[in-house]
Design a protein around this motif. Structure first.
Motif, mmCIF file in Angstrom:
data_model
loop_
_atom_site.group_PDB
_atom_site.id
_atom_site.type_symbol
_atom_site.label_atom_id
_atom_site.label_comp_id
_atom_site.label_asym_id
_atom_site.label_seq_id
_atom_site.Cartn_x
_atom_site.Cartn_y
_atom_site.Cartn_z
ATOM 1 N N UNK A 184 0.841 -1.197 0.000
ATOM 2 C CA UNK A 184 0.000 0.000 0.000
ATOM 3 C C UNK A 184 0.878 1.249 0.000
ATOM 4 N N UNK A 185 0.588 2.155 -0.924
ATOM 5 C CA UNK A 185 1.336 3.405 -1.048
ATOM 6 C C UNK A 185 0.412 4.555 -0.663
ATOM 7 N N UNK A 186 0.769 5.275 0.389
ATOM 8 C CA UNK A 186 -0.063 6.368 0.892
ATOM 9 C C UNK A 186 -0.094 7.516 -0.120
ATOM 10 N N UNK A 187 -1.310 7.984 -0.436
ATOM 11 C CA UNK A 187 -1.452 9.078 -1.400
ATOM 12 C C UNK A 187 -2.101 10.322 -0.794
ATOM 13 N N UNK A 188 -2.843 10.138 0.323
ATOM 14 C CA UNK A 188 -3.527 11.284 0.938
ATOM 15 C C UNK A 188 -3.834 10.957 2.401
ATOM 16 N N UNK A 189 -3.828 11.975 3.249
ATOM 17 C CA UNK A 189 -4.234 11.788 4.646
ATOM 18 C C UNK A 189 -5.198 12.913 5.020
ATOM 19 N N UNK A 190 -5.894 12.720 6.138
ATOM 20 C CA UNK A 190 -6.791 13.760 6.617
ATOM 21 C C UNK A 190 -6.615 13.942 8.121
#
Length: 355
Positions: free
Chosen positions: A175-181
């Protein structure tokens, strides 16, 4: 565009000169989806780089380095009390904190000047000066390399622990992180409780002036501490704290105190040093102790061998003064680990990711 045989010297803050077989910048989710279909990427190991600030490149990387540059800041929810701020994985973390502080939004001001990107923040569950990222994190979006699906993980599903997460463990490489909140507060609850052998947030605030204090003052206090204490990455090769604080039993702690009487300890699940009572577990209760204290009490603070050294005012920073090879740096780390173990019987585990 995929490049071949690219030096990673400009892309790691430790300034180690190694090459990547393939290299590509990722500026959007569409970029990433397209790259993952390329045979040169699909058939090789992947290394995702954010700011390159928590990574030790021990040799040339015979795979694909994806430099995460997905930008974007957007408010996805807002009411009278909170703001939910979504961030592209490539957003510079120190700039994100400044952005929040400028708007008066509280929650991440204690994480000022932590180097790296927004996407890397949950991977390593960054924490300092009394605050853990998971206290402000709402969710993480990632691209599943196997299925190509875009997935969203709620904070409780991210497996966040001390300097770790599901993205650093079970889902590493997939899994490659693309966005966080992040959820930030319009009525901030300030955290000024942090204190250690070296400094306290409350003490730094007092240096700035009298109360009342707000988000901006706490931010300024953290910046002041970090700039005074830590090496400047613009001048010295550094990855921040190289070692995690070790966890030991109370029985082990007593043996360590015989050599280092003033060492502090704190419950394993907490960040703040200080006295506490041991409950029914007695000698088997596990506590955390500061690795920096052990290194300093051995007399290693400020020690330099060749191109590598222990930073005098923060012994967890093992720095490259310029020109160190990966082998030289690794050997120096091993020397520190061996010295601590021989004196205290404590093994220091790396916080930095070694590739």
């Amino acid at each position: 565009m995929i490049q071949e045989q690219v030096s990673l010297l400009p892309f790691n803050t430790l300034r180690l000169d190694v090459n990547a077989r393939y290299f590509a910048a990722v500026q959007s989710v569409a970029d990433l989806e397209r790259l993952l279909k390329d045979p040169r990427v699909a058939d090789n190991a992947i290394l995702v780089l954010g700011g390159g600030s928590n990574i030790l490149l021990s040799k040339d990387f015979d795979g694909v380095v994806l430099k995460m540059e997905i930008s974007g800041r957007s408010v996805v929810y807002e009411d009278d009390d909170v703001v939910d701020l979504a961030l592209g994985a490539g957003e510079d973390w120190p700039s994100v904190v400044e952005f929040a502080v400028a708007h008066g939004w509280g929650g991440i001001e204690n994480l000022a000047l932590v180097p790296g990107t927004a996407g890397a923040a949950p991977v390593h569950n960054i924490a300092c000066y009394g605050h853990n990222l998971h206290e402000s994190l709402l969710w993480v979006e990632s691209l599943d390399r196997n299925s190509g699906a875009l997935c969203r993980f709620r904070v409780d599903d991210c497996g966040l622990g001390y300097r770790t997460s599901i993205f650093k463990q079970e889902l590493k490489g997939r899994h490659i992180v693309v966005r966080i909140c992040l959820r930030l507060r319009k009525r901030p609850i300030l955290n000024t409780s942090y204190q250690s052998r070296y400094e306290s947030v409350a003490g730094e605030l007092a240096r700035l002036g009298p109360p009342p204090y707000g988000v901006r003052e706490v931010f300024q206090a953290i910046v002041g501490i970090r700039q005074r204490k830590l090496p400047d990455p613009a001048r010295v090769g550094t990855v921040g704290s190289v070692f995690m604080n070790p966890t030991v039993t109370v029985k082990q702690l007593q043996a360590i105190k015989a050599l280092c009487p003033e060492i502090q300890s704190y419950p394993a699940e907490q960040l703040v040093y200080g006295d506490f009572s041991v409950d029914q577990d007695g000698d088997n209760a596990r506590v955390k102790i500061p690795a920096a204290w052990l290194i300093e009490d051995m007399g290693w603070a400020g020690k330099q061998v060749g191109h590598c050294g222990v930073w005098k005012t923060q012994p967890l920073n093992i720095v490259n003064y310029g020109g160190a090879t990966p082998r030289e740096y690794l050997d120096f780390l091993q020397a520190v680990q061996d010295a601590v173990y021989q004196r205290y019987g404590v093994r220091l585990d790396p916080e930095v990711v070694i590739i």
